[in-house]
Scaffold this motif. Structure first.
Motif, PDB file in Angstrom:
ATOM      1  N   MET A  78      -4.439  11.113  -9.251  1.00  0.00           N
ATOM      2  CA  MET A  78      -3.455  12.198  -9.341  1.00  0.00           C
ATOM      3  C   MET A  78      -2.471  12.080  -8.191  1.00  0.00           C
ATOM      4  SD  MET A  78      -5.611  15.530 -10.459  1.00  0.00           S
ATOM      5  CE  MET A  78      -6.429  15.652  -8.916  1.00  0.00           C
ATOM      6  N   LEU A  79      -1.197  12.171  -8.509  1.00  0.00           N
ATOM      7  CA  LEU A  79      -0.140  12.099  -7.499  1.00  0.00           C
ATOM      8  C   LEU A  79       0.761  13.321  -7.682  1.00  0.00           C
ATOM      9  CD1 LEU A  79       0.592   8.307  -8.007  1.00  0.00           C
ATOM     10  CD2 LEU A  79      -0.270   9.293  -5.875  1.00  0.00           C
ATOM     11  N   LEU A  80       0.730  14.197  -6.696  1.00  0.00           N
ATOM     12  CA  LEU A  80       1.509  15.434  -6.760  1.00  0.00           C
ATOM     13  C   LEU A  80       2.716  15.290  -5.845  1.00  0.00           C
ATOM     14  CD1 LEU A  80       1.837  18.457  -7.541  1.00  0.00           C
ATOM     15  CD2 LEU A  80       0.311  19.018  -5.633  1.00  0.00           C
ATOM     16  N   GLY A  95       2.382   1.559 -10.051  1.00  0.00           N
ATOM     17  CA  GLY A  95       3.056   0.914  -8.934  1.00  0.00           C
ATOM     18  C   GLY A  95       4.245   1.790  -8.570  1.00  0.00           C
ATOM     19  N   ARG A  96       5.129   1.291  -7.721  1.00  0.00           N
ATOM     20  CA  ARG A  96       6.279   2.111  -7.305  1.00  0.00           C
ATOM     21  C   ARG A  96       7.460   1.218  -7.018  1.00  0.00           C
ATOM     22  NH1 ARG A  96       5.160   3.128  -2.314  1.00  0.00           N
ATOM     23  NH2 ARG A  96       6.536   1.352  -2.048  1.00  0.00           N
ATOM     24  N   THR A  97       8.641   1.677  -7.382  1.00  0.00           N
ATOM     25  CA  THR A  97       9.851   0.924  -7.053  1.00  0.00           C
ATOM     26  C   THR A  97      10.225   1.186  -5.589  1.00  0.00           C
ATOM     27  OG1 THR A  97      11.313   2.711  -7.778  1.00  0.00           O
ATOM     28  CG2 THR A  97      10.693   1.088  -9.447  1.00  0.00           C
ATOM     29  N   TRP A 131       7.326  12.516  -0.266  1.00  0.00           N
ATOM     30  CA  TRP A 131       5.978  12.977   0.098  1.00  0.00           C
ATOM     31  C   TRP A 131       5.210  13.312  -1.170  1.00  0.00           C
ATOM     32  CZ3 TRP A 131       5.014  17.914   3.603  1.00  0.00           C
ATOM     33  CH2 TRP A 131       3.649  17.992   3.909  1.00  0.00           C
ATOM     34  N   LEU A 132       4.209  12.505  -1.441  1.00  0.00           N
ATOM     35  CA  LEU A 132       3.270  12.814  -2.517  1.00  0.00           C
ATOM     36  C   LEU A 132       1.933  13.145  -1.869  1.00  0.00           C
ATOM     37  CD1 LEU A 132       3.802   9.817  -5.046  1.00  0.00           C
ATOM     38  CD2 LEU A 132       5.260  11.810  -4.681  1.00  0.00           C
ATOM     39  N   GLN A 133       1.152  13.933  -2.560  1.00  0.00           N
ATOM     40  CA  GLN A 133      -0.250  14.088  -2.166  1.00  0.00           C
ATOM     41  C   GLN A 133      -1.113  13.538  -3.294  1.00  0.00           C
ATOM     42  OE1 GLN A 133      -0.713  18.184  -0.880  1.00  0.00           O
ATOM     43  NE2 GLN A 133       0.180  17.711   1.107  1.00  0.00           N
ATOM     44  N   GLY A 193       0.889  -1.158   0.000  1.00  0.00           N
ATOM     45  CA  GLY A 193       0.000   0.000   0.000  1.00  0.00           C
ATOM     46  C   GLY A 193       0.920   1.198   0.000  1.00  0.00           C
ATOM     47  N   ASN A 194       0.373   2.401  -0.029  1.00  0.00           N
ATOM     48  CA  ASN A 194       1.290   3.524  -0.242  1.00  0.00           C
ATOM     49  C   ASN A 194       2.079   3.933   1.000  1.00  0.00           C
ATOM     50  OD1 ASN A 194      -0.473   5.293   1.085  1.00  0.00           O
ATOM     51  ND2 ASN A 194      -1.491   5.861  -0.842  1.00  0.00           N
ATOM     52  N   ALA A 195       1.816   3.290   2.162  1.00  0.00           N
ATOM     53  CA  ALA A 195       2.641   3.547   3.346  1.00  0.00           C
ATOM     54  C   ALA A 195       3.933   2.731   3.333  1.00  0.00           C
ATOM     55  CB  ALA A 195       1.852   3.223   4.611  1.00  0.00           C
TER      56      ALA A 195
HETATM   57  O1  LIG Z   1       4.054   5.870  -4.188  1.00  0.00           O
HETATM   58  C1  LIG Z   1       3.693   5.950  -5.352  1.00  0.00           C
HETATM   59  O2  LIG Z   1       4.384   6.487  -6.226  1.00  0.00           O
HETATM   60  C2  LIG Z   1       2.350   5.409  -5.774  1.00  0.00           C
HETATM   61  C3  LIG Z   1       1.557   4.895  -4.634  1.00  0.00           C
HETATM   62  C4  LIG Z   1       0.184   4.457  -5.052  1.00  0.00           C
HETATM   63  O3  LIG Z   1      -0.022   3.499  -5.739  1.00  0.00           O
HETATM   64  C5  LIG Z   1      -0.948   5.268  -4.635  1.00  0.00           C
HETATM   65  O4  LIG Z   1      -0.789   6.129  -3.790  1.00  0.00           O
HETATM   66  O5  LIG Z   1      -2.063   5.035  -5.161  1.00  0.00           O
END
Ligand SMILES: O=C(O)CCC(=O)C(=O)O
Ligand SMILES: [Fe+2]
Length: 348
Positions: free
Chosen positions: A189-191, A308-310, A322-324, A165-167
Motif C-alpha cells: 500500500m502506498l498512500l 516501479g516509479r518514473t 511523500w508517500l507512506q 530503492g524508494n529513497a
Molecule cells: O515511489 C514509488 O512510487 C514506489 C516506490 C516503491 O517501489 C516502494 O516504496 O515500494
C-alpha cells in the motif's frame, strides 16, 4: 471473474492497457481500477482515523493495531466492500487506487529527508494505512528494512538520487516487493501525502495477467522453471544467505503468480535470461502509470503485479514527494516462524 487466458497462441488475447480511463468503480482503464470516495464517506473515514490516532501515540504497538482492526469495522460500507472485493479479486490490472482519502493535506509537516525514515507516532495517515491493512489481512514489516516499522516513509533522500530503492529519484525498475523473500507481502500500500513539485513522478504498475498473452509459449515455460535467483534489495541488510532458486511464473499457468525484481533477479541459464528479457518487454507494453496526488492510496497485488516509479527532481525543500507505505500479509499465520512473539515484524 476468471482471469485465465488462452495461452495457446502468441496473439491469442491482446492486452488493452490503453483502454479509456474511467473514474467509475472497478473500471480498468489507462490508470487501472480507481475508486473515488464520496465526500461524505471521506469525512466519516477522517473521523474514524482521528479517533483511532488518539487511542495511542505509538503505531508499532500491538494494542494500537488491535484498535485499528476494530476501527476498520466503523469505516463506511462502500469503502470496506471495495477493499474486500479487491482482496478476493484484484482484477486484470492487479492494482487499485482509492482517491480522496483524508490525509490532512493542509496540516502536514515538512517531507522527511533522511534515509530509513519511518512513522512511529500515530497520525491520521498511519491510521488509514493500518486500518486498511486490517481489511486486507494484517499489517507486516521486515526487521531488516526500515527498522521494521509498520508505516514507512517513501521520500527522496539527498545523495541517494541514483539508488534503486524508494529513497532514489531516478527511474525505479519494476519489481515485486521483496521478491527474494518467502513471505513477501501479499499487498503493498502506498498512500500519497504530497506529489512531487513537477507532478511527473509516476507510480508504474504492470500485471502479469495482462502481459501473459504477449509471451510465447516457450517463454512462459522457461519462466515456470526454477532457474532464477533473486537478491535482497539494497534496503535490506544482510539476510543470512542466498534465497533458493525459483521460477518467475508459478501456480496455474493460465493465471500465474509472478515473482521478479528487474534490479535483483537473474536468469541462471541462457533460456532463463532470454525469457526475462521478453517478460520485461511485455510488462512494459502493458504498464500503467499513475500520478498519485494527496489522498490517493495505491494498493498493489504483489502476487500478480509489479510496480516501479518514473524519475523526478527532488528539491529537498520540505515540500518533496511523500508517500507512506505499509505491507499486508493476507494470512499472518503462514509466516509465524519468522515473527518473534507472534508480532507483526518478520526477522530476519
Ligand atoms: O515511489 C514509488 O512510487 C514506489 C516506490 C516503491 O517501489 C516502494 O516504496 O515500494
Ligand atoms: Fe517497491
Amino acid at each position: 471473474m476468471s482471469h485465465a487466458v488462452q495461452v495457446t497462441s502468441r496473439e491469442a488475447v491482446p492486452a488493452e492497457p490503453a483502454a479509456r480511463a474511467s473514474a467509475a468503480e472497478g473500471a480498468s482503464g489507462a490508470q487501472g481500477a480507481v475508486f473515488t470516495l464520496s465526500p461524505a464517506d471521506a469525512a466519516e473515514i477522517s473521523r474514524v482515523a482521528q479517533r483511532l490516532a488518539a487511542v495511542s501515540d505509538r503505531v508499532d504497538d500491538e494494542r494500537w493495531v488491535a484498535a485499528a482492526r476494530t476501527a476498520w469495522e466503523d469505516l463506511p460500507r462502500a469503502f470496506r466492500c471495495r477493499i474486500r472485493a479487491f482482496r478476493r479479486d484484484s482484477g486484470p490490472a492487479g492494482a487499485l487506487v482509492v482517491r480522496g482519502l483524508p490525509v490532512g493535506e493542509g496540516e502536514l509537516p515538512d517531507t522527511p529527508t533522511v534515509r530509513g525514515s519511518v512513522q512511529r507516532a500515530t497520525s491520521r495517515s498511519a491510521a488509514l494505512l493500518v486500518m486498511t491493512a486490517c481489511g486486507l489481512g494484517d499489517p507486516a514489516a521486515f526487521r531488516a528494512e526500515k527498522s521494521g516499522a509498520l508505516v514507512q516513509d517513501v521520500v527522496p533522500v539527498p545523495g541517494q538520487e541514483d539508488f534503486q530503492g524508494n529513497a532514489g529519484s531516478v527511474d525505479l525498475l519494476m519489481h515485486n516487493e521483496n521478491a527474494f523473500h518467502a513471505h513477501r507481502p501479499d499487498h503493498v500500500m502506498l498512500l500519497c501525502l504530497r506529489p512531487d513539485h513537477e507532478r511527473v513522478a509516476g507510480l508504474r504498475t504492470a500485471s502479469v495477467r495482462e502481459a501473459l498473452p504477449l509471451l510465447s509459449e516457450r517463454t512462459r515455460e522457461a519462466l515456470a522453471r526454477p532457474e532464477f535467483s533473486t537478491q535482497p534489495p539494497p534496503s535490506f541488510g544482510s539476510t543470512g544467505g542466498p534465497a533458493p532458486d525459483h521460477p518467475v511464473l508459478d501456480g496455474d499457468l493460465s493465471d500465474p503468480d509472478v515473482r521478479v525484481d528487474f534490479a535483483a533477479t537473474e536468469g541462471l541459464t541462457p533460456a532463463a535470461r532470454t525469457a526475462l528479457t521478453e517478460l520485461s518487454g511485455a510488462l512494459d507494453e502493458v504498464a500503467r502509470t499513475v500520478l498519485l496526488t494527496s489522498g490517493d492510496l495505491a494498493i498493489v497485488d504483489n502476487h500478480v503485479t509489479l510496480h516501479g516509479r518514473t524519475a523526478f527532481r527532488p528539491r529537498y525543500d520540505g515540500a518533496d514527494r511523500w508517500l507512506q507505505r505499509s505491507f499486508v500479509l493476507a494470512d499472518l499465520r503462514r509466516s509465524r516462524g519468522f515473527r518473534p512473539a507472534d508480532g507483526y515484524v518478520l526477522a530476519p
